[in-house]
Write a protein that holds these residues in place. Structure first.
Motif, PDB file in Angstrom:
ATOM      1  N   ASP A   1       0.810  -1.219   0.000  1.00 31.07           N
ATOM      2  CA  ASP A   1       0.000   0.000   0.000  1.00 31.07           C
ATOM      3  C   ASP A   1       0.845   1.271   0.000  1.00 31.07           C
ATOM      4  OD1 ASP A   1      -3.077  -1.001   0.829  1.00 31.07           O
ATOM      5  OD2 ASP A   1      -1.445  -2.335   1.384  1.00 31.07           O
ATOM      6  N   SER A   2       2.064   1.217   0.489  1.00 31.78           N
ATOM      7  CA  SER A   2       2.972   2.367   0.436  1.00 31.78           C
ATOM      8  C   SER A   2       4.062   2.158  -0.621  1.00 31.78           C
ATOM      9  CB  SER A   2       3.624   2.594   1.803  1.00 31.78           C
ATOM     10  OG  SER A   2       2.665   2.851   2.790  1.00 31.78           O
ATOM     11  N   GLU A   3       3.881   1.171  -1.473  1.00 26.29           N
ATOM     12  CA  GLU A   3       4.863   0.778  -2.486  1.00 26.29           C
ATOM     13  C   GLU A   3       6.218   0.454  -1.852  1.00 26.29           C
ATOM     14  OE1 GLU A   3       5.688   1.747  -7.186  1.00 26.29           O
ATOM     15  OE2 GLU A   3       4.862   3.311  -5.903  1.00 26.29           O
ATOM     16  N   MET A   4       6.134  -0.201  -0.707  1.00 22.63           N
ATOM     17  CA  MET A   4       7.338  -0.562   0.043  1.00 22.63           C
ATOM     18  C   MET A   4       7.463  -2.069   0.252  1.00 22.63           C
ATOM     19  SD  MET A   4       9.196   2.055   1.012  1.00 22.63           S
ATOM     20  CE  MET A   4       9.078   3.839   0.953  1.00 22.63           C
ATOM     21  N   ALA A   5       6.594  -2.869  -0.344  1.00 24.00           N
ATOM     22  CA  ALA A   5       6.560  -4.293  -0.014  1.00 24.00           C
ATOM     23  C   ALA A   5       7.880  -4.993  -0.327  1.00 24.00           C
ATOM     24  CB  ALA A   5       5.411  -4.978  -0.751  1.00 24.00           C
ATOM     25  N   VAL A   6       8.442  -4.754  -1.507  1.00 27.23           N
ATOM     26  CA  VAL A   6       9.709  -5.392  -1.851  1.00 27.23           C
ATOM     27  C   VAL A   6      10.821  -4.873  -0.947  1.00 27.23           C
ATOM     28  CG1 VAL A   6      11.482  -5.592  -3.638  1.00 27.23           C
ATOM     29  CG2 VAL A   6       9.071  -5.902  -4.232  1.00 27.23           C
ATOM     30  N   ALA A   7      10.864  -3.560  -0.741  1.00 27.42           N
ATOM     31  CA  ALA A   7      11.889  -2.986   0.137  1.00 27.42           C
ATOM     32  C   ALA A   7      11.746  -3.521   1.553  1.00 27.42           C
ATOM     33  CB  ALA A   7      11.790  -1.463   0.137  1.00 27.42           C
ATOM     34  N   ASN A   8      10.520  -3.668   2.021  1.00 32.73           N
ATOM     35  CA  ASN A   8      10.303  -4.182   3.369  1.00 32.73           C
ATOM     36  C   ASN A   8      10.728  -5.644   3.485  1.00 32.73           C
ATOM     37  OD1 ASN A   8       9.405  -1.789   4.432  1.00 32.73           O
ATOM     38  ND2 ASN A   8       7.230  -2.227   4.096  1.00 32.73           N
ATOM     39  N   ALA A   9      10.475  -6.433   2.451  1.00 37.47           N
ATOM     40  CA  ALA A   9      10.901  -7.833   2.476  1.00 37.47           C
ATOM     41  C   ALA A   9      12.427  -7.925   2.501  1.00 37.47           C
ATOM     42  CB  ALA A   9      10.343  -8.577   1.267  1.00 37.47           C
ATOM     43  N   VAL A  10      13.088  -7.099   1.689  1.00 34.40           N
ATOM     44  CA  VAL A  10      14.546  -7.091   1.662  1.00 34.40           C
ATOM     45  C   VAL A  10      15.100  -6.634   3.004  1.00 34.40           C
ATOM     46  CG1 VAL A  10      16.555  -5.970   0.612  1.00 34.40           C
ATOM     47  CG2 VAL A  10      14.681  -6.768  -0.834  1.00 34.40           C
ATOM     48  N   SER A  11      14.467  -5.621   3.601  1.00 31.86           N
ATOM     49  CA  SER A  11      14.895  -5.142   4.913  1.00 31.86           C
ATOM     50  C   SER A  11      14.755  -6.234   5.959  1.00 31.86           C
ATOM     51  CB  SER A  11      14.075  -3.913   5.319  1.00 31.86           C
ATOM     52  OG  SER A  11      14.447  -3.445   6.594  1.00 31.86           O
ATOM     53  N   ALA A  12      13.665  -6.989   5.889  1.00 37.08           N
ATOM     54  CA  ALA A  12      13.449  -8.077   6.843  1.00 37.08           C
ATOM     55  C   ALA A  12      14.520  -9.157   6.704  1.00 37.08           C
ATOM     56  CB  ALA A  12      12.058  -8.680   6.642  1.00 37.08           C
ATOM     57  N   VAL A  13      14.854  -9.499   5.469  1.00 29.70           N
ATOM     58  CA  VAL A  13      15.908 -10.500   5.251  1.00 29.70           C
ATOM     59  C   VAL A  13      17.241  -9.982   5.779  1.00 29.70           C
ATOM     60  CG1 VAL A  13      17.231 -11.730   3.493  1.00 29.70           C
ATOM     61  CG2 VAL A  13      14.740 -11.603   3.306  1.00 29.70           C
ATOM     62  N   SER A  14      17.530  -8.721   5.523  1.00 28.60           N
ATOM     63  CA  SER A  14      18.779  -8.139   6.025  1.00 28.60           C
ATOM     64  C   SER A  14      18.839  -8.164   7.549  1.00 28.60           C
ATOM     65  CB  SER A  14      18.921  -6.693   5.526  1.00 28.60           C
ATOM     66  OG  SER A  14      19.017  -6.646   4.120  1.00 28.60           O
ATOM     67  N   ALA A  15      17.664  -8.100   8.182  1.00 31.25           N
ATOM     68  CA  ALA A  15      17.595  -8.096   9.646  1.00 31.25           C
ATOM     69  C   ALA A  15      17.552  -9.497  10.238  1.00 31.25           C
ATOM     70  CB  ALA A  15      16.366  -7.304  10.103  1.00 31.25           C
ATOM     71  N   GLY A  16      17.534 -10.528   9.391  1.00 28.60           N
ATOM     72  CA  GLY A  16      17.601 -11.889   9.903  1.00 28.60           C
ATOM     73  C   GLY A  16      16.459 -12.801   9.532  1.00 28.60           C
ATOM     74  N   ALA A  17      15.416 -12.292   8.875  1.00 22.74           N
ATOM     75  CA  ALA A  17      14.315 -13.157   8.445  1.00 22.74           C
ATOM     76  C   ALA A  17      14.817 -14.158   7.419  1.00 22.74           C
ATOM     77  CB  ALA A  17      13.177 -12.327   7.860  1.00 22.74           C
ATOM     78  N   SER A  18      14.254 -15.354   7.441  1.00 22.52           N
ATOM     79  CA  SER A  18      14.696 -16.390   6.498  1.00 22.52           C
ATOM     80  C   SER A  18      13.522 -17.011   5.742  1.00 22.52           C
ATOM     81  CB  SER A  18      15.472 -17.483   7.241  1.00 22.52           C
ATOM     82  OG  SER A  18      14.691 -18.024   8.295  1.00 22.52           O
ATOM     83  N   HIS A  19      12.411 -16.290   5.669  1.00 21.21           N
ATOM     84  CA  HIS A  19      11.202 -16.788   5.016  1.00 21.21           C
ATOM     85  C   HIS A  19      10.491 -15.570   4.439  1.00 21.21           C
ATOM     86  CE1 HIS A  19       7.382 -19.313   4.946  1.00 21.21           C
ATOM     87  NE2 HIS A  19       6.874 -18.102   4.977  1.00 21.21           N
TER      88      HIS A  19
END
Length: 543
Positions: free
Chosen positions: A216-234
């Protein structure tokens, strides 16, 4: 390019068939979903969420169709919610359907924003924690893998951090295999996502932590990449970013970012990555929607170059204006020709179309000047490679006209308010000094003109019998001139083997159509002639 030494294996979770199917204007049949699921499995997706058993007959039918699947890697997931308030998990029909549908794993969502619990569900906070804990625990008795989607987690974390973390604890204590943090409203920013994910990963180092973001803020891809950078693995997402409202994380963008930019292992082989564009196109076709030509990585214009300086640079080294090799994601470089074209554009385009062609500088100058003159009147060659190739042949003296138009007339008659109109075209052409005259009826004036013109020429050029007009577009070039405005006509033609595109411009829509149709026929005849003489056939790449 940012490369890391990260040794994690990032799981890819596709929810095109569930969250993506909730896009406005998109409807997948059960058979559609089966075909998409098989394509996703062939690509190598880790998790494929098929839908919500019991939510619709389509989803129920889909899971029945999938019972005979034989996937070597991908795992089918059934989606649902926690048990309903007031019912023990063991007696909840929704949870029972999740177990019975035949999926490999189950993903359920639960509320993690206290406001949603008290206002949306209308229950107290403790009851919600009990529902999460009991639902996950009961499912773990019957299913090997249970994923928990913490709905509205980031909004909940901002409003009441302690409670949001308690919801995760309830799922983790009950045996959830993955905790997926959802930006359900799509309003979070990458910095917020990263900071939050780091806290959760630190709390649960032995669990898989995932991200499910909306756009909704056109941030979904950036947010997913940020999550992976922070340690998410899914990472959860959809093909082409389909989904409710503004869509979900676009896996078509996330996958090459993870593999090519970040250097992390997301389970996609180099060979599969080359199929990314075809996967995107396939899902667009199944969704009955036109592809976004400017879509990153896979769009038709993702590696298109128009400015002369850019083209001159990429001819020397493509990475000067291309962030990756287009072929790595199944795409290709395109050189566009327009009124911004220079010598570099013309030479690069010609090299793509006819690698062995030798053109003198004077011909290139003539071609550039002619393009600029024609585009000043409304022509556009970006989507009309066949017309462009004919223009090059004229500039280089290689073009011979196959017929001369003497005249054409088009009659379009309508009788009565409810009667269908009737269209008839009459055409006179001259071929090798011989006058040919024919007429044809058609479904509209354009079809009538097309049929009459080809009927007049097929005696001399039998190859035209296989030619068909496959697409027709008209664009008004200046709305301020109303019905006196010039129009641009784009025609796509095919002979069953090739497709090519031509353009025509005029203040008369039939004259613009004739210009585009004339180019389409001339191009077909040129191709046939070149092929018969054993020369290289120039095509526009859209075979």
């Amino acid at each position: 390019m940012i490369m890391t030494t990260d040794v994690r294996r990032i799981q890819l979770y596709d929810t095109t068939l569930r969250d993506g199917a909730q896009s406005a204007g998109i409807h997948f049949s059960a058979e559609d979903k089966k075909r998409i699921a098989r394509r996703l499995a062939s690509f190598g997706m880790d998790w494929i969420e098929g839908g919500w058993p019991g939510a619709s007959p389509t989803d129920d039918c889909f899971f029945e169709l999938m019972r005979d699947r034989a996937w070597s890697h991908s795992r089918l997931v059934a989606f649902g919610s926690t048990a309903r308030p007031g019912h023990p998990a063991s007696e909840d029909p929704g949870l029972a359907r999740l177990v019975a549908c035949g999926a490999d794993a189950v993903c359920i969502f639960g509320k993690s924003w206290d406001l949603h619990v008290t206002t949306g569900l209308g229950i107290d906070l403790q009851t919600n924690l009990d529902l999460v804990r009991e639902s996950v625990a009961w499912l773990k008795l019957h299913v090997d893998t249970v994923l928990f989607d913490a709905e509205h987690f980031f909004d909940g974390y901002a409003a009441n951090r302690d409670y949001a973390m308690q919801v995760l604890a309830a799922a983790a204590d009950a045996g959830a295999d993955s905790l997926v943090l959802c930006d359900t409203n799509g309003g979070s920013l990458p910095e917020q996502i990263g900071a939050c994910v780091r806290q959760v990963v630190a709390r649960y180092p032995d669990l898989t932590i995932g991200i499910h973001a909306h756009n909704d803020s056109e941030m979904a891809v950036a947010n997913a990449v940020s999550a992976v950078s922070a340690g998410a693995s899914h990472v959860q997402g959809t093909i082409n970013g389909l989904g409710e409202r503004c869509g979900n994380t676009n896996l078509i963008s996330v996958i090459p970012v993870l593999k090519l930019k970040m250097g992390v292992n997301c389970g996609v082989s180099t060979e599969s990555l080359r199929k990314l564009r075809r996967l995107s196109t396939f899902v667009n076709e199944m969704a009955n929607q036109l592809p976004w030509q400017h879509q990153p990585f896979v769009g038709q214009n993702a590696f298109a170059h128009k400015g002369g300086i850019h083209v001159s640079a990429v001819r020397k080294a493509s990475h000067l204006y291309e962030h990756i090799d287009p072929a790595s994601v199944g795409n290709a470089q395109r050189v566009l020709v327009s009124n911004q074209a220079g010598r570099s554009n013309i030479l690069a385009k010609l090299q793509q179309l006819e690698p062995d062609a030798i053109v003198d500088d004077a011909a290139v100058v003539r071609a550039v000047q002619r393009i600029k003159e024609m585009e000043a009147t409304g022509y556009a060659f970006e989507g009309a490679d066949a017309s462009f190739q004919l223009l090059l042949r004229r500039a280089t003296g290689q073009f011979r006209r196959h017929f001369e138009l003497v005249s054409f007339r088009v009659y379009d008659e309508k009788r009565g308010h409810d009667e269908a109109p009737e269209s008839e075209a009459t055409v006179q052409v001259r071929v090798n000094g011989r006058l040919l005259h024919t007429a044809a009826l058609g479904s509209g004036p354009v079809n009538a003109m097309d049929k009459a013109l080809r009927a007049a020429l097929t005696g001399a050029y039998p190859g035209l019998e296989d030619m068909r007009l496959t697409d027709f577009k008209v664009r008004v070039l200046s709305t301020k001139d109303a019905t006196e405005a010039a129009v641009r006509v784009l025609i796509e033609s095919s002979d069953g083997v090739r497709k090519w595109n031509t353009v025509g411009v005029s203040t008369d829509v039939l004259e613009a159509t004739y210009r585009a149709l004339n180019d389409a026929i001339e191009y077909k005849l040129v191709m046939d002639q070149v092929a018969s003489e054993g020369e290289q056939v120039i095509t526009d790449g859209s075979l």
